[in-house]
Scaffold this motif. Structure first.
Motif, PDB file in Angstrom:
ATOM      1  N   TRP A   1       0.835  -1.207  -0.014  1.00  0.00           N
ATOM      2  CA  TRP A   1       0.029  -0.042   0.054  1.00  0.00           C
ATOM      3  C   TRP A   1       0.826   1.290   0.146  1.00  0.00           C
ATOM      4  O   TRP A   1       0.245   2.375  -0.035  1.00  0.00           O
ATOM      5  N   ALA A   2       2.024   1.218   0.171  1.00  0.00           N
ATOM      6  CA  ALA A   2       3.001   2.466   0.368  1.00  0.00           C
ATOM      7  C   ALA A   2       3.379   2.859  -1.032  1.00  0.00           C
ATOM      8  O   ALA A   2       4.086   3.938  -1.114  1.00  0.00           O
ATOM      9  N   GLY A   3       3.089   2.163  -2.185  1.00  0.00           N
ATOM     10  CA  GLY A   3       3.461   2.767  -3.492  1.00  0.00           C
ATOM     11  C   GLY A   3       2.439   3.545  -4.108  1.00  0.00           C
ATOM     12  O   GLY A   3       1.538   4.196  -3.333  1.00  0.00           O
ATOM     13  N   ASP A   4       2.176   3.629  -5.510  1.00  0.00           N
ATOM     14  CA  ASP A   4       1.414   4.613  -6.314  1.00  0.00           C
ATOM     15  C   ASP A   4       0.019   3.975  -6.169  1.00  0.00           C
ATOM     16  O   ASP A   4      -1.025   4.924  -6.187  1.00  0.00           O
ATOM     17  N   VAL A   5      -0.147   2.680  -5.891  1.00  0.00           N
ATOM     18  CA  VAL A   5      -1.571   2.104  -6.050  1.00  0.00           C
ATOM     19  C   VAL A   5      -1.536   0.865  -4.749  1.00  0.00           C
ATOM     20  O   VAL A   5      -0.251   0.894  -4.112  1.00  0.00           O
ATOM     21  N   ILE A   6      -2.533   0.409  -4.580  1.00  0.00           N
ATOM     22  CA  ILE A   6      -2.707  -0.352  -3.524  1.00  0.00           C
ATOM     23  C   ILE A   6      -2.918  -1.844  -3.931  1.00  0.00           C
ATOM     24  O   ILE A   6      -3.972  -1.960  -4.819  1.00  0.00           O
ATOM     25  N   LEU A   7      -2.135  -2.710  -3.891  1.00  0.00           N
ATOM     26  CA  LEU A   7      -2.210  -4.231  -4.368  1.00  0.00           C
ATOM     27  C   LEU A   7      -2.891  -4.895  -3.514  1.00  0.00           C
ATOM     28  O   LEU A   7      -2.483  -5.013  -2.298  1.00  0.00           O
ATOM     29  N   VAL A   8      -3.914  -5.880  -3.956  1.00  0.00           N
ATOM     30  CA  VAL A   8      -4.670  -6.673  -2.820  1.00  0.00           C
ATOM     31  C   VAL A   8      -4.422  -7.855  -3.324  1.00  0.00           C
ATOM     32  O   VAL A   8      -4.250  -8.251  -4.550  1.00  0.00           O
ATOM     33  N   LYS A   9      -4.909  -8.994  -2.685  1.00  0.00           N
ATOM     34  CA  LYS A   9      -4.579 -10.423  -2.960  1.00  0.00           C
ATOM     35  C   LYS A   9      -5.592 -10.910  -3.970  1.00  0.00           C
ATOM     36  O   LYS A   9      -6.673 -10.310  -4.199  1.00  0.00           O
ATOM     37  N   ALA A  10      -5.167 -12.046  -4.670  1.00  0.00           N
ATOM     38  CA  ALA A  10      -5.947 -12.736  -5.775  1.00  0.00           C
ATOM     39  C   ALA A  10      -7.417 -13.039  -5.105  1.00  0.00           C
ATOM     40  O   ALA A  10      -7.366 -13.556  -3.840  1.00  0.00           O
ATOM     41  N   GLY A  11      -8.427 -12.858  -5.995  1.00  0.00           N
ATOM     42  CA  GLY A  11      -9.829 -13.012  -5.546  1.00  0.00           C
ATOM     43  C   GLY A  11     -10.403 -12.045  -4.404  1.00  0.00           C
ATOM     44  O   GLY A  11     -11.640 -12.434  -3.964  1.00  0.00           O
ATOM     45  N   CYS A  12      -9.635 -11.001  -4.211  1.00  0.00           N
ATOM     46  CA  CYS A  12     -10.413  -9.944  -3.369  1.00  0.00           C
ATOM     47  C   CYS A  12     -11.402  -9.138  -4.028  1.00  0.00           C
ATOM     48  O   CYS A  12     -11.432  -9.180  -5.186  1.00  0.00           O
ATOM     49  N   GLU A  13     -12.504  -9.010  -3.077  1.00  0.00           N
ATOM     50  CA  GLU A  13     -13.632  -8.348  -3.491  1.00  0.00           C
ATOM     51  C   GLU A  13     -14.041  -7.215  -2.647  1.00  0.00           C
ATOM     52  O   GLU A  13     -13.647  -7.276  -1.464  1.00  0.00           O
ATOM     53  N   VAL A  14     -14.873  -6.404  -3.244  1.00  0.00           N
ATOM     54  CA  VAL A  14     -15.365  -5.201  -2.440  1.00  0.00           C
ATOM     55  C   VAL A  14     -16.521  -5.781  -1.690  1.00  0.00           C
ATOM     56  O   VAL A  14     -17.502  -6.349  -2.346  1.00  0.00           O
ATOM     57  N   LEU A  15     -16.817  -5.469  -0.371  1.00  0.00           N
ATOM     58  CA  LEU A  15     -17.886  -5.891   0.375  1.00  0.00           C
ATOM     59  C   LEU A  15     -18.647  -5.015   0.898  1.00  0.00           C
ATOM     60  O   LEU A  15     -18.364  -3.788   0.861  1.00  0.00           O
ATOM     61  N   ARG A  16     -19.904  -5.207   1.358  1.00  0.00           N
ATOM     62  CA  ARG A  16     -20.768  -4.336   1.914  1.00  0.00           C
ATOM     63  C   ARG A  16     -20.293  -4.294   3.335  1.00  0.00           C
ATOM     64  O   ARG A  16     -20.261  -5.348   4.196  1.00  0.00           O
TER      65      ARG A  16
END
Length: 230
Positions: free
Chosen positions: A61-76
């Protein structure tokens, strides 16, 4: 230390697809635990529901973008009880009044300071014209946090960040075995090497578990590097 505000507006990218699944609108903070627990991609409001990416999914998260894990989804966010309870408290620290234990107004919270794991290690307090004056306090110097104010121990305030870096203990304890002088490194949580003792290079260290050390002290196991001749 990192400024929490630097995360806002960054794109969130899934590492397996390279797709942007959202951008950070705000941070979901568990003030009881003192850490970031989620990235809000939508803060909610009229006809909208708050949505979140769990902090546990974040790889970088400290770079230009935030990388998240494979299969990560946006949740309610409201579908997760812990996140729902945090949102219900409606604590948003940036801009919240900072009050000393003396009862004096110190200014407002201008920024949260994080370590590399998302733990809140301190706060920036701003005041004056255009919020140009700044002071700093570590999390340990905060007496209480609420939706209306943050109460701070006056003596914990500092005028600069110098010397405010939190002391994060080294999980490895360096020991010198009796008789042989063999240096070993043992995994012991929340322990630090003796400050006056330089850390050995990896090539000089033999790593032993706590069980192995106990066995050596009982005489059930020879000391690594020790001669069998007497």
């Amino acid at each position: 230390m990192y400024k929490a505000g630097e995360l806002v507006k960054k794109s969130i990218v899934r590492v397996d697809t390279g797709n942007i699944i959202g951008s950070v609108a705000d941070l979901l903070v568990d003030h009881a635990a003192g850490r970031i627990v989620g990235l809000l991609t939508n803060t909610g409001g009229l006809f909208r529901e708050a949505t979140v990416v769990e902090w546990a999914q974040v790889l970088v998260w400290a770079g230009d973008v935030i990388l998240v894990k494979a299969g990560c989804e946006v949740l309610r966010a409201n579908a997760i009880p812990h996140f729902h309870s945090i949102l219900e408290k409606k604590i948003h620290l940036t801009g919240t009044a900072a009050i000393g234990r003396s009862g004096n107004k110190l200014g407002t919270i201008g920024e949260l300071l994080l370590d590399e794991t998302g733990l809140i290690v301190g706060y920036v307090i701003t005041r004056g014209v255009l919020k140009g004056e700044r002071q700093y306090v570590l999390s340990a110097g905060v007496a209480g946090i609420g939706s209306d104010a943050v109460v701070i121990y006056d003596e914990a305030l500092r005028d600069t960040l110098e010397g405010l870096e939190p002391n994060i203990p080294d999980p490895k304890l360096t020991m010198v075995m009796p008789l042989t002088g063999t240096r070993v490194s043992v995994e012991v949580p929340a322990s630090t090497p003796t400050p006056s003792e330089p850390k050995p290079s990896p090539a000089d260290v033999q790593r032993l578990s706590s069980d192995e050390i106990d066995a050596i002290l009982r005489g059930d196991q020879p000391i690594p590097g020790a001669s069998s001749e007497h």
